[in-house]
Scaffold this motif. Structure first.
Motif: not given
Length: 218
Positions: A20-31, A49-55
């Motif tokens: 899990r994590g979050r990238l600041q100043a990054a949304g869900h759009k490309r690239p 909000e730039g968050r992600f979760a990957r199993g």
């Protein structure tokens, strides 16, 4: 309980290791950024909000998690050593990823005993498992076995449809690219001195397209 032990636990996706994590100043759009786990790169999809979760199912030994920017530069890297030797080791891992986060792509694996792992039948009695079925477009999908059977394997990929705000649909005009590029990675003996991997790139042009990616003998 399967024998060989199955790495996959799909009971409400509980019991999985989540990155899990979050990238600041990054949304869900490309690239897209890339998430590289034990050398396996896949597109990193984010929410608003730039968050992600990957199993991911980590085996014993040295493991690594890295984030790279869209231009390939390292952003963050974490390496850790799993000392519990009783953890099942992924001997065969097959990952499928793609570059359109609205596309619903499915990985299909046929094992030497004729069993077929896909979204509607993720568990195999031979110990193989598909985790997780990406049902909202992001991917990736991953098939894992600890003790692969000897014989012929088939790896297929299917462009099933698209996913949007209103749910699943089959409108090809919503694609972000005229051709979706999918990447399938085969990893043998992960995290060992005998590790071997193979990357295959497959173009997907239309909904319903089912492509044989690779046949191989283990």
């Amino acid at each position: 309980m399967n024998y060989p032990y199955n790495l996959i636990d799909r009971g409400a996706q509980k019991g999985r290791t989540m990155i899990r994590g979050r990238l600041q100043a990054a949304g869900h759009k490309r690239p897209f950024h890339k998430l590289v786990v034990n050398g396996n790169p896949t597109p990193l999809y984010l929410d608003e909000e730039g968050r992600f979760a990957r199993g991911y199912s980590f085996g014993s030994g040295s493991n690594s998690v890295e984030i790279r920017s869209p231009d390939g530069k390292p952003v963050k890297r974490v390496q850790f050593y799993e000392a519990d030797r009783s953890r099942p080791q992924p001997t065969l891992r097959i990952l499928g990823a793609w570059d359109d986060n609205q596309a619903e792509i499915d990985l299909h694996i046929v094992t030497p005993d004729g069993q077929h792992a896909y979204w509607a039948h993720p568990f195999l009695t031979n110990g193989g498992g598909l985790d997780a079925d990406s049902v909202d477009g992001p991917g990736p999908e991953m098939f894992t076995m600890t003790t692969p059977l000897r014989g012929l394997y088939q790896v297929w990929i299917n462009y099933w449809g698209n996913f949007g705000d209103s749910g699943y649909h089959f409108d090809e005009s919503t694609r972000q690219r005229p051709i979706i590029t999918s990447r399938v990675t085969l990893v043998f003996n992960e995290n060992t001195a005998r590790e071997r991997r193979e990357d295959l790139v497959i173009p997907l042009r239309s909904i319903g397209e089912l492509t044989l990616v690779k046949s191989f003998v283990y």
